[in-house]
Motif scaffolding. Sequence first.
Motif, short mmCIF file in Angstrom:
data_model
loop_
_atom_site.label_atom_id
_atom_site.label_comp_id
_atom_site.label_asym_id
_atom_site.label_seq_id
_atom_site.Cartn_x
_atom_site.Cartn_y
_atom_site.Cartn_z
N PRO A 133 4.35 73.55 -35.30
CA PRO A 133 3.37 72.53 -35.69
C PRO A 133 4.01 71.20 -36.06
O PRO A 133 3.44 70.14 -35.76
CB PRO A 133 2.67 73.17 -36.89
N SER A 134 5.19 71.23 -36.67
CA SER A 134 5.84 69.95 -36.96
C SER A 134 6.99 69.68 -35.99
O SER A 134 7.94 69.00 -36.31
CB SER A 134 6.34 69.93 -38.40
N GLY A 135 6.86 70.23 -34.78
CA GLY A 135 7.92 70.10 -33.80
C GLY A 135 7.76 68.89 -32.90
O GLY A 135 6.86 68.06 -33.08
N VAL A 136 8.63 68.82 -31.91
CA VAL A 136 8.74 67.63 -31.09
C VAL A 136 7.57 67.49 -30.11
O VAL A 136 7.14 66.37 -29.80
CB VAL A 136 10.11 67.59 -30.38
N VAL A 137 7.02 68.60 -29.64
CA VAL A 137 5.90 68.50 -28.70
C VAL A 137 4.69 67.84 -29.36
O VAL A 137 4.08 66.92 -28.81
CB VAL A 137 5.53 69.89 -28.14
N ASN A 138 4.38 68.28 -30.57
CA ASN A 138 3.27 67.67 -31.29
C ASN A 138 3.53 66.20 -31.57
O ASN A 138 2.62 65.37 -31.51
CB ASN A 138 2.99 68.41 -32.60
N PHE A 139 4.76 65.86 -31.88
CA PHE A 139 5.11 64.47 -32.14
C PHE A 139 4.84 63.62 -30.89
O PHE A 139 4.17 62.59 -30.97
CB PHE A 139 6.58 64.37 -32.53
N LEU A 140 5.30 64.10 -29.74
CA LEU A 140 5.13 63.33 -28.50
C LEU A 140 3.66 63.26 -28.09
O LEU A 140 3.14 62.21 -27.73
CB LEU A 140 5.96 63.95 -27.36
N LEU A 141 2.96 64.41 -28.16
CA LEU A 141 1.57 64.44 -27.70
C LEU A 141 0.67 63.65 -28.64
O LEU A 141 -0.26 62.96 -28.19
CB LEU A 141 1.07 65.88 -27.58
N SER A 142 0.91 63.72 -29.94
CA SER A 142 0.07 62.96 -30.86
C SER A 142 0.35 61.46 -30.71
O SER A 142 -0.52 60.63 -30.96
CB SER A 142 0.28 63.41 -32.30
N GLY A 143 1.55 61.12 -30.28
CA GLY A 143 1.89 59.73 -30.03
C GLY A 143 0.99 59.11 -28.97
O GLY A 143 0.62 57.95 -29.06
N VAL A 144 0.64 59.90 -27.94
CA VAL A 144 -0.24 59.38 -26.89
C VAL A 144 -1.67 59.89 -27.06
O VAL A 144 -2.49 59.77 -26.15
CB VAL A 144 0.30 59.73 -25.48
N GLY A 145 -1.96 60.50 -28.21
CA GLY A 145 -3.33 60.89 -28.52
C GLY A 145 -3.82 62.14 -27.81
O GLY A 145 -5.01 62.36 -27.67
N LEU A 146 -2.90 63.00 -27.34
CA LEU A 146 -3.32 64.19 -26.59
C LEU A 146 -3.46 65.43 -27.48
O LEU A 146 -4.06 66.41 -27.10
CB LEU A 146 -2.33 64.49 -25.47
N ALA A 147 -2.86 65.39 -28.66
CA ALA A 147 -2.97 66.55 -29.55
C ALA A 147 -2.85 66.05 -30.99
O ALA A 147 -2.33 64.97 -31.24
CB ALA A 147 -1.87 67.56 -29.25
N ASP A 148 -3.35 66.85 -31.90
CA ASP A 148 -3.24 66.47 -33.32
C ASP A 148 -1.87 66.88 -33.83
O ASP A 148 -1.30 67.89 -33.41
CB ASP A 148 -4.32 67.19 -34.13
N GLN A 149 -1.38 66.10 -34.75
CA GLN A 149 -0.17 66.48 -35.46
C GLN A 149 -0.46 67.81 -36.16
O GLN A 149 -1.49 67.96 -36.80
CB GLN A 149 0.14 65.38 -36.47
N GLY A 150 0.40 68.76 -36.00
CA GLY A 150 0.18 70.04 -36.67
C GLY A 150 -0.60 71.06 -35.85
O GLY A 150 -1.03 72.07 -36.37
N THR A 151 -0.79 70.81 -34.56
CA THR A 151 -1.49 71.79 -33.71
C THR A 151 -0.70 73.10 -33.66
O THR A 151 0.51 73.10 -33.42
CB THR A 151 -1.65 71.24 -32.28
N GLU A 152 -1.41 74.20 -33.88
CA GLU A 152 -0.78 75.51 -33.89
C GLU A 152 -0.87 76.11 -32.49
O GLU A 152 -1.74 76.93 -32.22
CB GLU A 152 -1.47 76.44 -34.90
N TRP A 153 0.05 75.74 -31.63
CA TRP A 153 -0.05 76.16 -30.23
C TRP A 153 -0.01 77.67 -30.07
O TRP A 153 -0.74 78.23 -29.26
CB TRP A 153 1.10 75.55 -29.42
N LEU A 154 0.84 78.34 -30.82
CA LEU A 154 1.03 79.77 -30.60
C LEU A 154 0.23 80.64 -31.55
O LEU A 154 0.10 81.84 -31.34
CB LEU A 154 2.52 80.12 -30.72
N SER A 155 -0.31 80.06 -32.62
CA SER A 155 -1.02 80.94 -33.55
C SER A 155 -2.50 80.61 -33.67
O SER A 155 -3.18 81.19 -34.52
CB SER A 155 -0.34 80.96 -34.92
N SER A 156 -3.00 79.71 -32.83
CA SER A 156 -4.45 79.53 -32.87
C SER A 156 -5.07 80.34 -31.73
O SER A 156 -4.57 80.32 -30.60
CB SER A 156 -4.82 78.05 -32.74
#
Lengths: 335, 302
Positions: A174-197
């Motif tokens: 959730p606080s990793g680099v993918v969320n950082f990059l995707l939230s930068g371009v508005g594609l995902a929220d910071q803190g998205t739980e990719w593997l546990s949601s």
Amino acid sequence: MSITSKGPRRDASRGGAPTPQTTESQTGASLPVFVNKTPNRARWNDAKKKGEPFAFLAPVIVLIGVLMVLPIGIVIGYSLFDNVITNKNPELVGVDNYIEVLTNPTFIAATGNTLVFTGASVVAHLVLGLAFAMLLNTNLLGRFSKAIFRTIFVLPWLFTVAIIAVLWRLLLNPSGVVNFLLSGVGLADQGTEWLSSPELALATVTFINIWAGYPFFMISLLAGLQGIPGELYEAATVDGASWWQRFISVTIPQLRPIIISMLLLDLIWTSQQFALIWLTTGGGPINVTEMLSTFTYKLAFSRYEFALASTSAVIILALSGILAFFYVRHQRARD
Amino acid sequence: MTIAKTPPAVMATNEARPLAIRNSPREKKRRWLRVGAVLLLILGAAFAGGPILWMLSSSFKSNTEIFEYPPRLLTENFSLDAYFSILNDPTKVRFFINSYVVSIAVTLLTLFIAILASYAFSRFEFKGKRIINVVIVSVQAVPPITLLIPYFGLVVGFGLYNTYPGLILTYMVFTLPYAIIMMTGYFNTLPRELDEAVRVDGAGSWTALWRILVPIATPGIVSVGIYTFMIAWNEYLFALTLTRTEDMRTVPIGIQLLMGQHSYEWNEMMAMSILGSIPVVLLFLFFQRYFLGGLVSGSVKS
């Protein structure tokens, strides 16, 4: 040989006359030993010749027999009994285990998840693999840059699944680099739980599997592309075919046999994927990424229901058998 | 020499080309295509290589820097501490030793047995050839999870639980079919006259195989060997189930054990991932040519 043949006895035999040790005294016939021996030796040679390939094959036959045929027999046997391994005197229950497994809601969910995971992975592997292979096969790049890009594109395939799982857990944290990059371009929220949601987990593990598996297609398809005779494209171009028309009428038909082999192999392998799921989600949350393989593993080694696990394993074997049938038939048709 | 006669192949650089050709619609289109292709290639490289680059960069960070915000690819406090702490820990080094022992043994045994079998398939006609061949091809499709439960029983029964031979034997069931198919395909590409000439001269098939065929088939054997090594090095399910103690665990399991221990030591896990990938990556890079060729001629065209 050359030394002994100097002797008078050998000279005689070379001349065609029977040696002194003919069997006249025993059989009464005048047949010399040599004539008698020839068919025997021929038969022996013949047997040796027939047996020879089997001597070369013996280690494989023994290994496959002991470690493949026998275990399959055992697992089918287990599936017909009640509570094997844990119980000293298991009872024969026939198809009861099959009914229990096939009506188990988790098993049904796992079948659906395996279908989605496998189907999406295999299609994406093909599309990505073909796209990368065609990019590498254009004449727009020099040899050296082609080699560099090919090596980079193959990279995901060189890492073992356990490592890929750990790596993506880091990237998708959730606080990793993918969320950082995707939230930068508005594609995902910071803190998205990719593997546990529950909504995202299945898509996420499928994505990881796509990333890990496309290079195998790419390598084979690239070799296939390089094997297509250039004249075919030239002829199509002379006929005024567009890029797309050349792709549909030359590239795809020429690659067809490779594509079918790869699709079938990938279907077989992806549907059996265990480590990736086990190390990323463990089948959770709430079964949304449970696959047939993880379901079976848990039955056996978490719940010690070896009979039910064997049943589930036999069902998976049967499903793989259907795919294998088509694969073997396809390979034979190509030979 | 007029411009019209200059063959296009000679015009290597843009500067050498006449302006009229450089700006022709066809050339313009070609230039845009090149730009598009290069963009796609870079995107693809980021997709394929980005995660690997991040793994490398994380292995040089301290554990507190792993999730710093904003994330940085290059850390100011570059350090090899994560590597040293793995290489100084005998339990973790043991994972690597185990992986090497098992993978090398599997590779050598698989190659030996597969060479024998492939020779039979490639050079002899015999009763049952088709059936044995079909069995070997279809064995590839048997799911590991199906064999896991009976293996567990068999391996425990033979006293091989938590031993090297237990792992080596089980891995060979998965490496052999592929190796035989690839190698038979490779042997079939070598002319029969080569080894038949030796056999006519009075030598047996054994000599023909090892003295003539095997040396010529080295590229194919190398590629099969690399592939076998990769399968053995990467295997997870059986290593997980058929070993119990930490001193018998292989690298894939070892990484998972790092995940379970106390807090997550991400930098160490990444360092171990890098160390654990080096053999396969190096093998691939050095033998790429052999490997890709062998893989394709064996698996796809067999």
